[in-house]
Each structure stands twice: as structure tokens, then as C-alpha cells.
Design a protein around this motif. Structure first.
Motif, PDB file in Angstrom:
ATOM      1  N   GLU A 125       0.825  -1.208   0.000  1.00  0.00           N
ATOM      2  CA  GLU A 125       0.000   0.000   0.000  1.00  0.00           C
ATOM      3  C   GLU A 125       0.858   1.257   0.000  1.00  0.00           C
ATOM      4  N   VAL A 126       1.994   1.171   0.656  1.00  0.00           N
ATOM      5  CA  VAL A 126       2.927   2.295   0.697  1.00  0.00           C
ATOM      6  C   VAL A 126       4.231   1.852   0.057  1.00  0.00           C
ATOM      7  N   ALA A 127       4.704   2.576  -0.947  1.00  0.00           N
ATOM      8  CA  ALA A 127       5.943   2.215  -1.632  1.00  0.00           C
ATOM      9  C   ALA A 127       7.103   2.165  -0.647  1.00  0.00           C
ATOM     10  N   ALA A 128       7.936   1.145  -0.807  1.00  0.00           N
ATOM     11  CA  ALA A 128       9.041   0.952   0.136  1.00  0.00           C
ATOM     12  C   ALA A 128      10.194   1.908  -0.126  1.00  0.00           C
ATOM     13  N   GLY A 129      10.220   2.536  -1.292  1.00  0.00           N
ATOM     14  CA  GLY A 129      11.310   3.455  -1.609  1.00  0.00           C
ATOM     15  C   GLY A 129      12.608   2.763  -1.955  1.00  0.00           C
ATOM     16  N   GLY A 130      12.497   1.530  -2.483  1.00  0.00           N
ATOM     17  CA  GLY A 130      13.694   0.775  -2.826  1.00  0.00           C
ATOM     18  C   GLY A 130      14.101   0.969  -4.270  1.00  0.00           C
ATOM     19  N   ILE A 131      14.943   0.065  -4.753  1.00  0.00           N
ATOM     20  CA  ILE A 131      15.400   0.132  -6.142  1.00  0.00           C
ATOM     21  C   ILE A 131      14.405  -0.614  -7.030  1.00  0.00           C
ATOM     22  N   PRO A 132      14.311  -0.271  -8.325  1.00  0.00           N
ATOM     23  CA  PRO A 132      13.334  -0.941  -9.192  1.00  0.00           C
ATOM     24  C   PRO A 132      13.724  -2.393  -9.481  1.00  0.00           C
ATOM     25  N   LEU A 133      12.749  -3.267  -9.429  1.00  0.00           N
ATOM     26  CA  LEU A 133      12.925  -4.668  -9.774  1.00  0.00           C
ATOM     27  C   LEU A 133      11.796  -5.020 -10.738  1.00  0.00           C
ATOM     28  N   TYR A 134      12.138  -5.427 -11.942  1.00  0.00           N
ATOM     29  CA  TYR A 134      11.141  -5.620 -12.986  1.00  0.00           C
ATOM     30  C   TYR A 134      10.633  -7.066 -12.952  1.00  0.00           C
ATOM     31  N   VAL A 135       9.337  -7.208 -12.678  1.00  0.00           N
ATOM     32  CA  VAL A 135       8.695  -8.513 -12.521  1.00  0.00           C
ATOM     33  C   VAL A 135       7.903  -8.798 -13.788  1.00  0.00           C
ATOM     34  N   ARG A 136       8.251  -9.890 -14.476  1.00  0.00           N
ATOM     35  CA  ARG A 136       7.619 -10.166 -15.768  1.00  0.00           C
ATOM     36  C   ARG A 136       7.146 -11.613 -15.865  1.00  0.00           C
ATOM     37  N   GLU A 137       6.067 -11.775 -16.625  1.00  0.00           N
ATOM     38  CA  GLU A 137       5.594 -13.126 -16.944  1.00  0.00           C
ATOM     39  C   GLU A 137       6.631 -13.831 -17.811  1.00  0.00           C
ATOM     40  N   MET A 138       6.893 -15.066 -17.489  1.00  0.00           N
ATOM     41  CA  MET A 138       7.725 -15.900 -18.342  1.00  0.00           C
ATOM     42  C   MET A 138       6.882 -16.982 -19.019  1.00  0.00           C
ATOM     43  N   GLN A 139       6.073 -17.677 -18.173  1.00  0.00           N
ATOM     44  CA  GLN A 139       5.344 -18.829 -18.723  1.00  0.00           C
ATOM     45  C   GLN A 139       4.162 -19.200 -17.833  1.00  0.00           C
ATOM     46  N   TRP A 140       3.029 -19.522 -18.478  1.00  0.00           N
ATOM     47  CA  TRP A 140       1.886 -20.137 -17.824  1.00  0.00           C
ATOM     48  C   TRP A 140       1.866 -21.606 -18.217  1.00  0.00           C
ATOM     49  N   ASP A 141       1.669 -22.478 -17.248  1.00  0.00           N
ATOM     50  CA  ASP A 141       1.663 -23.913 -17.530  1.00  0.00           C
ATOM     51  C   ASP A 141       0.465 -24.540 -16.818  1.00  0.00           C
ATOM     52  N   ALA A 142      -0.577 -24.870 -17.580  1.00  0.00           N
ATOM     53  CA  ALA A 142      -1.801 -25.437 -17.011  1.00  0.00           C
ATOM     54  C   ALA A 142      -1.847 -26.931 -17.307  1.00  0.00           C
ATOM     55  N   ARG A 143      -1.781 -27.728 -16.258  1.00  0.00           N
ATOM     56  CA  ARG A 143      -1.913 -29.189 -16.389  1.00  0.00           C
ATOM     57  C   ARG A 143      -3.297 -29.559 -15.879  1.00  0.00           C
ATOM     58  N   ILE A 144      -4.175 -29.884 -16.813  1.00  0.00           N
ATOM     59  CA  ILE A 144      -5.572 -30.082 -16.469  1.00  0.00           C
ATOM     60  C   ILE A 144      -6.094 -31.418 -17.016  1.00  0.00           C
ATOM     61  N   PRO A 145      -5.464 -32.540 -16.626  1.00  0.00           N
ATOM     62  CA  PRO A 145      -5.968 -33.843 -17.070  1.00  0.00           C
ATOM     63  C   PRO A 145      -7.410 -34.027 -16.616  1.00  0.00           C
ATOM     64  N   TYR A 146      -8.212 -34.626 -17.464  1.00  0.00           N
ATOM     65  CA  TYR A 146      -9.651 -34.707 -17.211  1.00  0.00           C
ATOM     66  C   TYR A 146      -9.964 -35.509 -15.953  1.00  0.00           C
ATOM     67  N   GLU A 147      -9.186 -36.589 -15.710  1.00  0.00           N
ATOM     68  CA  GLU A 147      -9.580 -37.534 -14.678  1.00  0.00           C
ATOM     69  C   GLU A 147      -8.710 -37.485 -13.420  1.00  0.00           C
ATOM     70  N   SER A 148      -7.826 -36.495 -13.299  1.00  0.00           N
ATOM     71  CA  SER A 148      -6.957 -36.465 -12.117  1.00  0.00           C
ATOM     72  C   SER A 148      -6.676 -35.027 -11.688  1.00  0.00           C
ATOM     73  N   ALA A 149      -5.823 -34.878 -10.668  1.00  0.00           N
ATOM     74  CA  ALA A 149      -5.558 -33.575 -10.060  1.00  0.00           C
ATOM     75  C   ALA A 149      -5.066 -32.570 -11.095  1.00  0.00           C
ATOM     76  N   LYS A 150      -5.442 -31.310 -10.897  1.00  0.00           N
ATOM     77  CA  LYS A 150      -5.135 -30.252 -11.852  1.00  0.00           C
ATOM     78  C   LYS A 150      -4.364 -29.132 -11.168  1.00  0.00           C
ATOM     79  N   SER A 151      -3.525 -28.451 -11.941  1.00  0.00           N
ATOM     80  CA  SER A 151      -2.748 -27.355 -11.376  1.00  0.00           C
ATOM     81  C   SER A 151      -2.347 -26.382 -12.480  1.00  0.00           C
ATOM     82  N   ILE A 152      -2.061 -25.158 -12.067  1.00  0.00           N
ATOM     83  CA  ILE A 152      -1.539 -24.141 -12.980  1.00  0.00           C
ATOM     84  C   ILE A 152      -0.316 -23.527 -12.314  1.00  0.00           C
ATOM     85  N   THR A 153       0.785 -23.466 -13.036  1.00  0.00           N
ATOM     86  CA  THR A 153       1.982 -22.825 -12.504  1.00  0.00           C
ATOM     87  C   THR A 153       2.315 -21.605 -13.350  1.00  0.00           C
TER      88      THR A 153
END
Length: 307
Positions: free
Chosen positions: A143-171
């Protein structure tokens, strides 16, 4: 003579890579201790999916399809061509890139996105990315900027494992860059989203770990003073469980249903999946009923959002 039956395609794995992302893949050999050996590879920008055919509950063999990002290859070709002096390696790379770009059989990621009326790969799910980070305490915007140095946060990859009959996850793989130009290798982190069943299994296993650690700690405390083979074995076992628990505790896990309930995901994910299947229909499955596919897809995504 074989019989032919009709099956519906189900996308059981979807990977969207926005920036070159390091991966580790098995090389097919074991180390002396029996563990798999791995080598470092790179996922290049583009879309990749695994399609599993189903006849009702009868599951057919899965097939993987890749749709590379043409702009990535064109940008690398332009960089090489702009070099004032080129060696043999540069010329070979230029020829290879030109052949790759000119391949008429390639289905490019750009054509998939265009067919779905979706934004560029870089712009896809930008709002979702920001919201996904806010699901995790350490990644949320203060909520309040920490006043630090810039760090650039970027998407690299979405990986959705959604098998129909078993556990599912998204990384979600996130890259941290110290410059705006994305120079150098980023620090890479993975954020995980799980379905309710996976969360219940993980929490149950964590409880078993805690119980075993408590039992071993008490057992070691009750041993006679002084070194012994029993003490050494139990301390080694305890250290292993403690290390595993620390490793598991270090991973933050969000709920997949929270991610999929995001409005931009609900609008764009079905469109992307339909565009992928439409492109595959044009090349491989001319008789595929797309209306039936869309109806089944809507049902499946509704189940995933509630998982």
C-alpha cells in the motif's frame, strides 16, 4: 482392417511461453544412485498444448502440438542480419532462422491469437498476471511504496496441467530483471495454483510430515546419552523430513478456482482453446464438429472454475 470411431479432443495441458524460459528435462539415463539425469533446455515463446481424445470415458493417446511465436524468430534474425561482420556461425544461424520462418507447415502463435480476436502474446493475460501476483503475500503490491530500487517482474510462462480424470494445477513462472531492457538471465520463480482436491492431499501429507518429525524428535530425546548407530540413523531421517517440510513450506500455493474466476481469464481462455482446436481442425480434423467442442469446453471450464 481396423475400425474407426469418433472422439472429442480435450486439451489436457496448455503452456503459454511469453519469454525464453529455462527448463530441466530428463536425458533418459540414470545416475549411479538411480536418480534421473537432467539437462538444461529452454522453452521458446509460443503456445504448446497436449490434446487427449476421448470417446466418453475411453481415453485415447495424447498428442502434443506447438505453435511458435513468429515475431521471436524474426527479431533474432534481424539482430543477426544487422551485425556489421558475420562469422560462419552467424551465417548458419541466419540460414536456419530463414528456413524456420519460411516453413509453410508451421502454425504460428500469431495466427491462433488472430483467429480468436485475442491480443498479442505479450499482452495476453496481463491483468491476470497482476492479479495472480496479488494472491501471494510476498508478491503483492504494498500500500505504501518501500522506496527501494526498481525490480522488474515479468511473466515468463503459464503452464496449465488439467488432465480430465486427475488432479489439476496451474503454474506461473515469473522472471525478476534488474533492468528494463531484459538483459541477462532473470531470477526465476514459480507460483502454483491447485484445485481443492490437490490442496487437501497436500495438507494431509504435510500433517503426516509434522507428525513424523514430532515422533522422531521425541524418540531421539529418549535415547541413552552418547553416540550410537541408532541415534545417527534417526537424526539423519529427521533431518531429511525437516528439509522436505522446509522446502514444501517455501512454496506458496493459491487456489486455481480464484485464478480462473478472473473475468479476463473467463473471457479469453475459452476463446484461445477454441482457436487452437479450430486451427488443428483446419489441418488435421476436417470433420470435427466445433459447436459440440465449444459446448463441451464450456462445461469443462465451468467444472475447473469450481474445482
Amino acid at each position: 482392417m481396423s475400425e474407426v470411431r469418433s472422439a472429442l479432443p480435450y486439451i489436457s495441458h496448455l503452456r503459454v511461453t511469453k519469454r525464453p524460459t529455462i527448463k530441466w528435462e530428463p536425458i533418459g539415463y540414470d545416475a549411479q544412485n538411480g536418480e534421473d539425469l537432467y539437462r538444461q533446455g529452454v522453452d521458446l515463446p509460443g503456445i504448446e498444448c497436449e490434446v487427449t481424445p476421448y470417446m466418453g470415458s475411453v481415453k485415447g493417446p495424447a498428442a502434443t502440438y506447438r505453435f511458435p511465436l513468429k515475431a521471436f524468430f524474426e527479431a533474432n534474425l534481424a539482430k543477426l542480419q544487422a551485425k556489421p561482420q558475420k562469422n560462419d556461425q552467424d551465417n548458419a544461424a541466419i540460414a536456419n532462422l530463414q528456413a524456420t520462418i519460411a516453413n509453410p507447415e508451421t502454425i504460428w502463435a500469431e495466427s491462433i491469437l488472430l483467429a480468436g480476436g485475442l491480443p498479442t502474446l505479450t499482452a495476453l493475460w496481463q491483468d491476470v498476471f497482476s492479479d495472480a501476483l496479488d494472491e501471494f503475500t510476498e508478491w503483492s503490491e504494498p500500500e505504501v511504496a518501500a522506496g527501494g530500487i526498481p525490480l522488474y517482474v515479468r511473466e515468463m510462462q503459464w503452464d496449465a496441467r488439467i488432465p480430465y480424470e486427475s488432479a489439476k494445477s496451474i503454474t506461473l513462472k515469473v522472471g525478476l530483471f534488474d533492468t528494463e531492457q531484459e538483459e541477462g538471465a532473470p531470477a526465476l520463480y514459480t507460483l502454483s495454483f491447485e484445485d481443492a482436491a490437490t490442496r487437501a492431499q497436500r495438507e494431509a501429507y504435510n500433517a503426516q510430515l509434522v507428525q513424523r518429525i514430532t515422533q522422531l524428535t521425541a524418540a531421539i530425546a529418549g535415547l541413552p546419552e552418547g553416540p550410537s548407530e541408532t541415534r545417527t540413523q534417526m537424526e539423519q531421517e529427521l533431518a531429511g523430513y525437516q528439509a522436505e517440510k522446509a522446502q514444501r513450506d517455501a512454496v506458496e500455493n493459491g487456489l486455481m478456482s480464484d485464478l480462473l474466476s478472473n473475468a479476463s481469464v473467463q473471457q479469453s481462455l475459452p476463446t484461445l482453446l477454441v482457436a487452437i482446436l479450430g486451427a488443428l481442425k483446419a489441418v488435421y480434423w476436417p470433420d470435427l464438429d466445433m459447436q459440440m467442442v465449444q459446448e463441451r469446453l464450456a462445461e469443462t471450464l465451468g467444472e475447473l472454475a469450481a474445482a
